[in-house]
Design a protein around this motif. Structure first.
Motif, PDB file in Angstrom:
ATOM      1  N   UNK A 108      -8.540  -2.317   2.064  1.00 56.65           N
ATOM      2  CA  UNK A 108      -8.949  -2.533   3.411  1.00 56.65           C
ATOM      3  C   UNK A 108      -7.510  -2.590   4.123  1.00 56.65           C
ATOM      4  N   UNK A 109      -7.248  -1.708   5.436  1.00 56.44           N
ATOM      5  CA  UNK A 109      -5.959  -2.004   6.167  1.00 56.44           C
ATOM      6  C   UNK A 109      -6.019  -3.244   6.647  1.00 56.44           C
ATOM      7  N   UNK A 110      -5.050  -4.048   6.788  1.00 58.89           N
ATOM      8  CA  UNK A 110      -4.798  -5.242   7.454  1.00 58.89           C
ATOM      9  C   UNK A 110      -3.960  -5.119   8.657  1.00 58.89           C
ATOM     10  N   UNK A 111      -4.766  -4.560   9.897  1.00 63.55           N
ATOM     11  CA  UNK A 111      -3.714  -4.228  11.070  1.00 63.55           C
ATOM     12  C   UNK A 111      -2.332  -3.432  10.724  1.00 63.55           C
ATOM     13  N   UNK A 112      -1.350  -3.657  11.193  1.00 60.13           N
ATOM     14  CA  UNK A 112      -0.330  -3.093  10.640  1.00 60.13           C
ATOM     15  C   UNK A 112       0.672  -3.599   9.517  1.00 60.13           C
ATOM     16  N   UNK A 113       0.031  -5.006   8.989  1.00 57.32           N
ATOM     17  CA  UNK A 113       0.796  -5.595   8.113  1.00 57.32           C
ATOM     18  C   UNK A 113       0.539  -5.221   6.613  1.00 57.32           C
ATOM     19  N   UNK A 114      -0.470  -4.332   6.196  1.00 58.50           N
ATOM     20  CA  UNK A 114      -0.519  -3.571   4.951  1.00 58.50           C
ATOM     21  C   UNK A 114      -2.032  -3.350   4.493  1.00 58.50           C
ATOM     22  N   UNK A 115      -2.224  -3.069   3.331  1.00 58.30           N
ATOM     23  CA  UNK A 115      -3.489  -2.909   2.841  1.00 58.30           C
ATOM     24  C   UNK A 115      -3.701  -3.788   1.562  1.00 58.30           C
ATOM     25  N   UNK A 116      -4.871  -4.602   1.902  1.00 59.09           N
ATOM     26  CA  UNK A 116      -5.231  -5.773   0.920  1.00 59.09           C
ATOM     27  C   UNK A 116      -6.399  -5.392  -0.046  1.00 59.09           C
ATOM     28  N   UNK A 117      -6.421  -5.983  -1.232  1.00 60.91           N
ATOM     29  CA  UNK A 117      -7.748  -5.973  -1.892  1.00 60.91           C
ATOM     30  C   UNK A 117      -7.721  -6.850  -2.992  1.00 60.91           C
ATOM     31  N   UNK A 118      -8.921  -7.237  -3.154  1.00 65.14           N
ATOM     32  CA  UNK A 118      -8.972  -8.173  -4.670  1.00 65.14           C
ATOM     33  C   UNK A 118      -9.679  -7.483  -5.737  1.00 65.14           C
ATOM     34  N   UNK A 119      -8.950  -8.018  -7.039  1.00 62.14           N
ATOM     35  CA  UNK A 119      -9.512  -7.157  -8.310  1.00 62.14           C
ATOM     36  C   UNK A 119      -9.689  -8.230  -9.192  1.00 62.14           C
ATOM     37  N   UNK A 120     -10.422  -7.935 -10.185  1.00 67.53           N
ATOM     38  CA  UNK A 120     -10.631  -8.787 -11.364  1.00 67.53           C
ATOM     39  C   UNK A 120     -10.149  -8.380 -12.567  1.00 67.53           C
ATOM     40  N   UNK A 121      -9.430  -8.825 -13.531  1.00 71.75           N
ATOM     41  CA  UNK A 121      -9.534  -8.231 -14.955  1.00 71.75           C
ATOM     42  C   UNK A 121     -10.573  -8.230 -15.668  1.00 71.75           C
ATOM     43  N   UNK A 122     -10.515  -7.598 -17.018  1.00 68.07           N
ATOM     44  CA  UNK A 122     -11.775  -7.559 -17.739  1.00 68.07           C
ATOM     45  C   UNK A 122     -12.688  -8.907 -18.164  1.00 68.07           C
ATOM     46  N   UNK A 123     -11.584 -10.088 -17.975  1.00 64.86           N
ATOM     47  CA  UNK A 123     -12.528 -11.176 -18.323  1.00 64.86           C
ATOM     48  C   UNK A 123     -12.865 -11.995 -16.905  1.00 64.86           C
ATOM     49  N   UNK A 124     -12.590 -11.340 -15.858  1.00 62.99           N
ATOM     50  CA  UNK A 124     -12.870 -12.097 -14.542  1.00 62.99           C
ATOM     51  C   UNK A 124     -11.669 -12.722 -13.977  1.00 62.99           C
ATOM     52  N   UNK A 125     -10.584 -12.929 -14.293  1.00 59.25           N
ATOM     53  CA  UNK A 125      -9.526 -13.524 -13.599  1.00 59.25           C
ATOM     54  C   UNK A 125      -9.305 -12.559 -12.311  1.00 59.25           C
ATOM     55  N   UNK A 126      -9.166 -13.305 -11.061  1.00 57.78           N
ATOM     56  CA  UNK A 126      -9.160 -12.584  -9.926  1.00 57.78           C
ATOM     57  C   UNK A 126      -7.644 -12.690  -9.565  1.00 57.78           C
ATOM     58  N   UNK A 127      -7.202 -11.588  -8.885  1.00 55.46           N
ATOM     59  CA  UNK A 127      -5.996 -11.355  -8.441  1.00 55.46           C
ATOM     60  C   UNK A 127      -5.919 -10.314  -7.165  1.00 55.46           C
ATOM     61  N   UNK A 128      -5.028 -10.351  -6.291  1.00 47.68           N
ATOM     62  CA  UNK A 128      -4.916  -9.481  -5.180  1.00 47.68           C
ATOM     63  C   UNK A 128      -3.877  -8.476  -5.577  1.00 47.68           C
ATOM     64  N   UNK A 129      -4.235  -7.227  -4.621  1.00 47.60           N
ATOM     65  CA  UNK A 129      -3.151  -6.334  -4.377  1.00 47.60           C
ATOM     66  C   UNK A 129      -2.594  -6.339  -2.990  1.00 47.60           C
ATOM     67  N   UNK A 130      -1.762  -5.702  -2.894  1.00 47.48           N
ATOM     68  CA  UNK A 130      -0.894  -5.750  -1.460  1.00 47.48           C
ATOM     69  C   UNK A 130      -0.033  -4.464  -1.396  1.00 47.48           C
ATOM     70  N   UNK A 131      -0.370  -3.315  -0.523  1.00 44.10           N
ATOM     71  CA  UNK A 131       0.502  -2.430  -0.292  1.00 44.10           C
ATOM     72  C   UNK A 131       1.238  -2.536   1.355  1.00 44.10           C
ATOM     73  N   UNK A 132       2.408  -2.842   1.009  1.00 45.29           N
ATOM     74  CA  UNK A 132       3.182  -3.278   2.411  1.00 45.29           C
ATOM     75  C   UNK A 132       2.960  -2.515   3.522  1.00 45.29           C
TER      76      UNK A 132
END
Length: 253
Positions: A108-132
């Motif tokens: 989802x867009x975060x204003x002009x700052x970028x696009x963010x998301x949260x994901x999880x690997x196959x075991x469920x460990x969570x990490x984020x994505x950031x499109x600047x």
């Protein structure tokens, strides 16, 4: 991916550096973790505009190094999360799904700052994505008071070793890759209830000395200092229960 000693900077296709180390939490709007702030020698500044209104960012030497964001759901744990940079968050989300991972929150867009998301690997460990956008991510890293390492604790190491290089191969193993990402096996010495997860490490000059600030400010020492291939590490939690590590790097960076 290899053992912790072989961790490297993770960024999609090696084109960008991590955008992470931002705190995904805080018990209330703008509530700052003083245990982190003092141990990292960071300065807190409130972010009063845009979708991150109420968030508090940490600045060090005029550069952004971390942030705490209010939780939308009080049932969520307070955690530190690492965000990996990507030139296209939607494309990366598709690749994560195809690789056996999950998308926790869609890009989802975060204003002009970028696009963010949260994901999880196959075991469920969570990490984020950031499109600047206007906010590229870390302004500084690898120094005292900044993000210095992230360690993935995994039970199924074979799956982890296939999943992450499939996303970040050039950044992990390509020419000039910087060692900032490791993987450790959750063996029988760890509690059975420990889930796979990422542990963010912040740089300190003296690991033992920094523990005093953590305890004095209401934090807790989970694991006293121990030696690793990438430096001397202590695992702590802040005064809101969020775990992070202190890293005194061997290379001084």
């Amino acid at each position: 991916m290899g053992p912790p000693s072989e961790g490297r900077r993770a960024a999609p296709d090696g084109r960008q550096s991590p955008a992470g180390g931002q705190g995904s939490g805080g018990r209330g709007a703008g509530e700052w973790s003083s245990a982190y702030a003092e141990s990292a020698s960071a300065e807190a500044r409130r972010w009063d505009d845009g979708p991150y209104a109420g968030a508090v960012r940490a600045w060090l030497g005029g550069e952004p190094v971390a942030a705490l964001v209010p939780k939308r759901d009080g049932r969520m744990p307070t955690v530190w999360a690492v965000y990996f940079a990507t030139p296209d968050a939607h494309d990366m989300a598709d690749r994560i799904r195809k690789g056996g991972g999950q998308i926790v929150t869609t890009p989802v867009p975060v204003g002009p700052y970028g696009v963010g998301a949260l994901a999880a690997d196959p075991e469920g460990a969570v990490f984020g994505l950031w499109q600047a956008g206007t906010h590229p991510g870390f302004g500084s890293s690898r120094g005292t008071g900044t993000f210095s390492w992230v360690e993935l604790y995994s039970r199924d190491t074979a799956t982890a070793d296939a999943f992450y290089p499939g996303l970040f191969r050039e950044a992990l193993f390509g020419p000039g890759a910087t060692r900032e990402f490791g993987r450790a096996h959750i063996s029988d010495v760890y509690p059975a209830e420990m889930p796979p997860h990422f542990l963010v490490h912040f740089g300190v000059q003296d690991c033992e000395a920094a523990l005093g600030a953590v305890v004095r400010l209401g934090g807790r020492v989970q694991a006293p200092p121990f030696d690793t291939s990438y430096g001397r590490v202590a695992v702590v939690s802040d005064n809101q229960g969020a775990s992070f590590a202190l890293l005194q790097r061997r290379d001084g960076g």
